[in-house]
Each structure stands twice: as C-alpha cells, then as structure tokens.
Design a protein around this motif. Structure first.
Motif, short mmCIF file in Angstrom:
data_model
loop_
_atom_site.label_atom_id
_atom_site.label_comp_id
_atom_site.label_asym_id
_atom_site.label_seq_id
_atom_site.Cartn_x
_atom_site.Cartn_y
_atom_site.Cartn_z
N THR A 13 0.83 -1.21 0.00
CA THR A 13 0.00 0.00 0.00
C THR A 13 0.87 1.25 0.00
N ARG A 14 2.02 1.17 0.64
CA ARG A 14 2.94 2.30 0.62
C ARG A 14 3.41 2.57 -0.81
N ALA A 15 3.81 1.51 -1.51
CA ALA A 15 4.26 1.66 -2.89
C ALA A 15 3.14 2.19 -3.78
N LEU A 16 1.93 1.72 -3.55
CA LEU A 16 0.78 2.18 -4.33
C LEU A 16 0.50 3.66 -4.08
N ALA A 17 0.60 4.10 -2.83
CA ALA A 17 0.36 5.51 -2.50
C ALA A 17 1.41 6.41 -3.14
N VAL A 18 2.68 6.03 -3.02
CA VAL A 18 3.75 6.83 -3.61
C VAL A 18 3.61 6.86 -5.13
N LEU A 48 2.10 21.32 -7.69
CA LEU A 48 3.12 21.64 -6.70
C LEU A 48 2.77 21.14 -5.29
N PRO A 49 1.53 21.31 -4.82
CA PRO A 49 1.21 20.78 -3.48
C PRO A 49 1.32 19.26 -3.37
N LEU A 50 1.26 18.56 -4.48
CA LEU A 50 1.39 17.09 -4.44
C LEU A 50 2.82 16.66 -4.10
N ALA A 51 3.79 17.54 -4.32
CA ALA A 51 5.17 17.20 -4.00
C ALA A 51 5.42 17.23 -2.49
N ILE A 52 4.60 17.95 -1.76
CA ILE A 52 4.81 18.09 -0.31
C ILE A 52 4.72 16.75 0.42
N PRO A 53 3.71 15.93 0.17
CA PRO A 53 3.62 14.69 0.94
C PRO A 53 4.59 13.58 0.52
N ALA A 55 7.83 13.23 0.63
CA ALA A 55 8.86 12.90 1.62
C ALA A 55 8.26 12.10 2.77
N GLY A 56 7.10 12.53 3.27
CA GLY A 56 6.46 11.81 4.37
C GLY A 56 6.01 10.42 3.99
N LEU A 57 5.52 10.26 2.77
CA LEU A 57 5.11 8.94 2.31
C LEU A 57 6.32 8.02 2.18
N MET A 58 7.40 8.55 1.66
CA MET A 58 8.60 7.73 1.49
C MET A 58 9.25 7.38 2.83
N LYS A 59 9.10 8.27 3.81
CA LYS A 59 9.64 8.00 5.15
C LYS A 59 8.65 7.20 5.99
N ASN A 60 7.51 6.88 5.41
CA ASN A 60 6.51 6.03 6.05
C ASN A 60 5.91 6.68 7.30
N ARG A 61 5.66 7.96 7.25
CA ARG A 61 5.08 8.67 8.38
C ARG A 61 3.56 8.52 8.36
N MET A 62 3.04 7.96 9.43
CA MET A 62 1.61 7.69 9.53
C MET A 62 0.78 8.97 9.36
N TYR A 63 1.23 10.06 9.96
CA TYR A 63 0.50 11.32 9.88
C TYR A 63 0.31 11.74 8.42
N ARG A 66 -2.47 9.92 6.73
CA ARG A 66 -3.78 10.38 7.20
C ARG A 66 -4.20 11.67 6.51
N TRP A 67 -3.30 12.67 6.46
CA TRP A 67 -3.74 13.94 5.88
C TRP A 67 -3.80 13.88 4.36
N VAL A 68 -3.00 13.03 3.73
CA VAL A 68 -3.09 12.89 2.27
C VAL A 68 -4.43 12.29 1.88
N SER A 69 -4.97 11.39 2.72
CA SER A 69 -6.27 10.79 2.39
C SER A 69 -7.39 11.83 2.42
N LEU A 70 -7.18 12.95 3.09
CA LEU A 70 -8.14 14.05 3.06
C LEU A 70 -7.81 15.05 1.96
#
Length: 124
Positions: A13-18, A48-53, A55-63, A66-70
C-alpha cells in the motif's frame, strides 16, 4: 517502523500511495503543458502541493498518510468537475485523475488500517 519490519501488505500500500502521487504529478504536468493545455500552462502549478507529501510517504510517516487521504479530495473534485464540463482529451485526462485519486485514497486508508492492526498484533 523500518521497511524490513513492514508486512508485505503494508509495504504494497505504501508503494501504491507513492506511485499514485507520482502519477498525479506527471499527469497534471503533461495535461496542462502538452496534452490539453489551458491558457499559458499556468495550471501546471496545481501539482506543486502534491510534491509536499512525497517525503512523508517515502519515510513512512503515519500522519502523512492520514492527511493525504483528506487532501486528495481537492484533486478528485477538480477531476470530476473537468470530466463533466471539459470536452475532448481533457475530459479523458480528468477521468484518469479521478481514478488516480481514488487509488491514492484507498491506498492511504488501507495502509493506515493495516499498520495500526500490525502495531496492535506486535504489542500483544
């Protein structure tokens, strides 16, 4: 939680999200700059705002999951509006955007759920 300790379903799921975020960035740039540009290509800035998450997705940050799903619903709404109002290739590109947004949302939601379940099992 490191990559080595992730169950295969969580890693998938991480790979799919990234992949979905990267695909949305590529789609948005290609759409607004080459495939069906509107105006002078200034709408390409919308990715441009899509580039923000990323790093967090690649570092596997749960937060971040959560906010990307919104956050993804902004792009979903744009896709639905343009799919129903635009003509030609732009409408087809909008449908692809909607599918990618749904994929990203699902990947993030399932990722969070499975990671929380795995954390509970690890504690027990």
């Amino acid at each position: 939680m490191s990559d080595a300790t992730l169950p295969p379903t969580v890693a998938w799921t991480r790979a799919l999200a990234v992949s979905s975020v990267l695909a949305l960035i590529v789609l948005g740039l290609a759409w607004e700059l080459w495939l069906a540009p509107t105006g002078r290509g200034t709408l390409a800035w919308k990715v441009l705002p899509l580039a923000i998450p990323l790093a967090g997705l690649m570092k596997n940050r749960m937060y971040t999951y959560r906010w990307v799903s919104l956050f993804v619903w902004v792009y979903f709404i744009e896709g639905v509006v343009r799919a129903t109002s635009d003509r030609g290739p732009s409408a087809a590109l909008a449908v692809i955007e909607v599918v990618l947004c749904l994929t990203l949302f699902t990947a993030c939601a399932v990722h969070v759920r499975w990671r929380l379940r795995h954390a509970k099992e690890a504690v027990s």
